[in-house]
Design a protein around this motif. Structure first.
Motif, PDB file in Angstrom:
ATOM      1  N   SER A 153       0.854  -1.180   0.000  1.00  0.00           N
ATOM      2  CA  SER A 153       0.000   0.000   0.000  1.00  0.00           C
ATOM      3  C   SER A 153       0.897   1.240   0.000  1.00  0.00           C
ATOM      4  O   SER A 153       2.088   1.171   0.340  1.00  0.00           O
ATOM      5  N   GLU A 154       0.315   2.381  -0.365  1.00  0.00           N
ATOM      6  CA  GLU A 154       1.090   3.631  -0.379  1.00  0.00           C
ATOM      7  C   GLU A 154       1.594   3.977   1.023  1.00  0.00           C
ATOM      8  O   GLU A 154       2.728   4.432   1.206  1.00  0.00           O
ATOM      9  N   GLU A 155       0.765   3.720   2.032  1.00  0.00           N
ATOM     10  CA  GLU A 155       1.131   4.016   3.415  1.00  0.00           C
ATOM     11  C   GLU A 155       2.354   3.194   3.852  1.00  0.00           C
ATOM     12  O   GLU A 155       3.281   3.721   4.482  1.00  0.00           O
ATOM     13  N   ARG A 156       2.349   1.914   3.496  1.00  0.00           N
ATOM     14  CA  ARG A 156       3.471   1.041   3.885  1.00  0.00           C
ATOM     15  C   ARG A 156       4.765   1.475   3.206  1.00  0.00           C
ATOM     16  O   ARG A 156       5.826   1.531   3.839  1.00  0.00           O
ATOM     17  N   ALA A 157       4.692   1.794   1.929  1.00  0.00           N
ATOM     18  CA  ALA A 157       5.875   2.227   1.181  1.00  0.00           C
ATOM     19  C   ALA A 157       6.430   3.534   1.755  1.00  0.00           C
ATOM     20  O   ALA A 157       7.650   3.675   1.952  1.00  0.00           O
ATOM     21  N   LYS A 158       5.546   4.492   2.042  1.00  0.00           N
ATOM     22  CA  LYS A 158       5.980   5.782   2.576  1.00  0.00           C
ATOM     23  C   LYS A 158       6.570   5.628   3.976  1.00  0.00           C
ATOM     24  O   LYS A 158       7.555   6.309   4.313  1.00  0.00           O
ATOM     25  N   ARG A 159       5.988   4.751   4.793  1.00  0.00           N
ATOM     26  CA  ARG A 159       6.487   4.548   6.163  1.00  0.00           C
ATOM     27  C   ARG A 159       7.934   4.051   6.145  1.00  0.00           C
ATOM     28  O   ARG A 159       8.787   4.543   6.897  1.00  0.00           O
ATOM     29  N   ALA A 160       8.212   3.081   5.280  1.00  0.00           N
ATOM     30  CA  ALA A 160       9.567   2.524   5.184  1.00  0.00           C
ATOM     31  C   ALA A 160      10.541   3.566   4.629  1.00  0.00           C
ATOM     32  O   ALA A 160      11.663   3.720   5.128  1.00  0.00           O
ATOM     33  N   LEU A 161      10.114   4.298   3.607  1.00  0.00           N
ATOM     34  CA  LEU A 161      10.972   5.320   3.002  1.00  0.00           C
ATOM     35  C   LEU A 161      11.250   6.471   3.968  1.00  0.00           C
ATOM     36  O   LEU A 161      12.355   7.016   4.007  1.00  0.00           O
ATOM     37  N   ASP A 162      10.245   6.827   4.763  1.00  0.00           N
ATOM     38  CA  ASP A 162      10.403   7.931   5.720  1.00  0.00           C
ATOM     39  C   ASP A 162      11.471   7.621   6.763  1.00  0.00           C
ATOM     40  O   ASP A 162      12.254   8.494   7.148  1.00  0.00           O
ATOM     41  N   LEU A 163      11.517   6.383   7.239  1.00  0.00           N
ATOM     42  CA  LEU A 163      12.533   6.024   8.234  1.00  0.00           C
ATOM     43  C   LEU A 163      13.930   6.108   7.608  1.00  0.00           C
ATOM     44  O   LEU A 163      14.864   6.649   8.209  1.00  0.00           O
ATOM     45  N   LEU A 164      14.078   5.585   6.408  1.00  0.00           N
ATOM     46  CA  LEU A 164      15.370   5.632   5.718  1.00  0.00           C
ATOM     47  C   LEU A 164      15.778   7.078   5.451  1.00  0.00           C
ATOM     48  O   LEU A 164      16.967   7.426   5.538  1.00  0.00           O
ATOM     49  N   LEU A 165      14.800   7.917   5.156  1.00  0.00           N
ATOM     50  CA  LEU A 165      15.052   9.340   4.924  1.00  0.00           C
ATOM     51  C   LEU A 165      15.476  10.034   6.223  1.00  0.00           C
ATOM     52  O   LEU A 165      16.438  10.807   6.254  1.00  0.00           O
ATOM     53  N   THR A 166      14.761   9.737   7.301  1.00  0.00           N
ATOM     54  CA  THR A 166      15.051  10.329   8.614  1.00  0.00           C
ATOM     55  C   THR A 166      16.456   9.975   9.091  1.00  0.00           C
ATOM     56  O   THR A 166      17.158  10.803   9.686  1.00  0.00           O
ATOM     57  N   GLN A 167      16.875   8.730   8.834  1.00  0.00           N
ATOM     58  CA  GLN A 167      18.186   8.271   9.278  1.00  0.00           C
ATOM     59  C   GLN A 167      19.320   8.744   8.374  1.00  0.00           C
ATOM     60  O   GLN A 167      20.493   8.506   8.660  1.00  0.00           O
TER      61      GLN A 167
END
Length: 267
Positions: free
Chosen positions: A224-238
């Protein structure tokens, strides 16, 4: 009638006696079986220990015979370490023990781990604490870094040597560890926990020349879009991913994966 009663009485007494004897025999047999099982177990353990001792002797003879190859050939060195592992022998554990004095590998991997850690820490601001083993090796090679092995200075070390050094460093904590991303081995030098979703995105980025979008992630994984964004957001934050927005479209770049694609396959 009295005679029949006496016969029945004698019959019951014999039956009960027989049953009591049966119980005693069962207990006795059980004890014998338990004792035999313990004997067999002890024999099996003793036999296994004897086999391990023989293998250790053979391994020592092998190390003495092939000492030069182990010290000078990175591929041969890795094969030797793989032979040691099942026996619980770690030639890198002690610099002063038998294996340390015979092969001198403890100092080599310690120095290598320190240099690898320096590269990882220095590059964190660029890659968020994740870098490929291939890139680390290239950086060390460009610096002309040398290491001491059995009293000699050497530049001969492989990607496997770097991974082995990190495995020893990981016991000290600090988040150092290696993970497999697609066909590449990456070093993580921060405590951040990455799950399968993060690994899947980085693998996809590797296939897409270091860059993905939410849409490409969804298409490849069926998330889902939510799942993809959640994973990408953590990688972006780190800091493991960079965000590039152009004309309203978000692209996520992975510097460690993108950079790894340019490294020569010289392991």
């Amino acid at each position: 009638a009295q005679q029949d009663q006496r016969k029945n009485y004698r019959y019951r007494n014999k039956t009960m006696a027989h049953r009591r004897r049966g119980v005693g025999v069962g207990r006795s047999s059980g004890a014998k079986f338990s004792k035999k099982a313990e004997e067999l177990k002890a024999m099996s353990s003793e036999s296994a220990m004897e086999t391990v001792k023989k293998l250790e002797v053979k391994l020592t003879e092998f190390a003495k015979k092939h000492k030069k190859e182990i010290q000078e050939d990175p591929a041969f060195r890795q094969k030797f370490l793989q032979m040691c592992a099942p026996l619980g022998i770690d030639p890198l554990l002690s610099k002063k023990g038998f294996w340390g004095s015979l092969l001198g590998m403890g100092d080599f991997y310690y120095e290598l781990a320190v240099k690898v850690a320096e590269v990882c820490v220095a590059s964190r601001s660029r890659n968020g604490g994740i870098i490929s083993v291939a890139e680390v090796k290239t950086i060390l090679s460009q610096r002309g870094t040398k290491f001491q092995l059995a009293g000699n200075s050497t530049k001969k070390y492989s990607r496997d040597d770097i991974a082995t050094a990190i495995s020893k460093l990981s016991t000290l904590g600090g988040g150092f560890r290696t993970v497999k991303v697609g066909s590449s081995t990456m070093i993580i030098s921060v405590p951040t926990e990455l799950d399968n979703d993060h690994m899947e995105i980085m693998k996809l980025a590797q296939e897409e020349e270091g860059c993905v979008t939410v849409k490409t992630v969804q298409q490849a994984t069926k998330w889902s879009e939510e799942r993809a964004k959640r994973a990408l957001d953590l990688l972006l934050t780190q800091g493991m991913a960079w965000l590039d927005t152009y004309r309203g479209a978000d692209k996520y770049w992975f510097p460690s994966v993108w950079k790894e694609g340019f490294e020569m396959d010289d392991s």
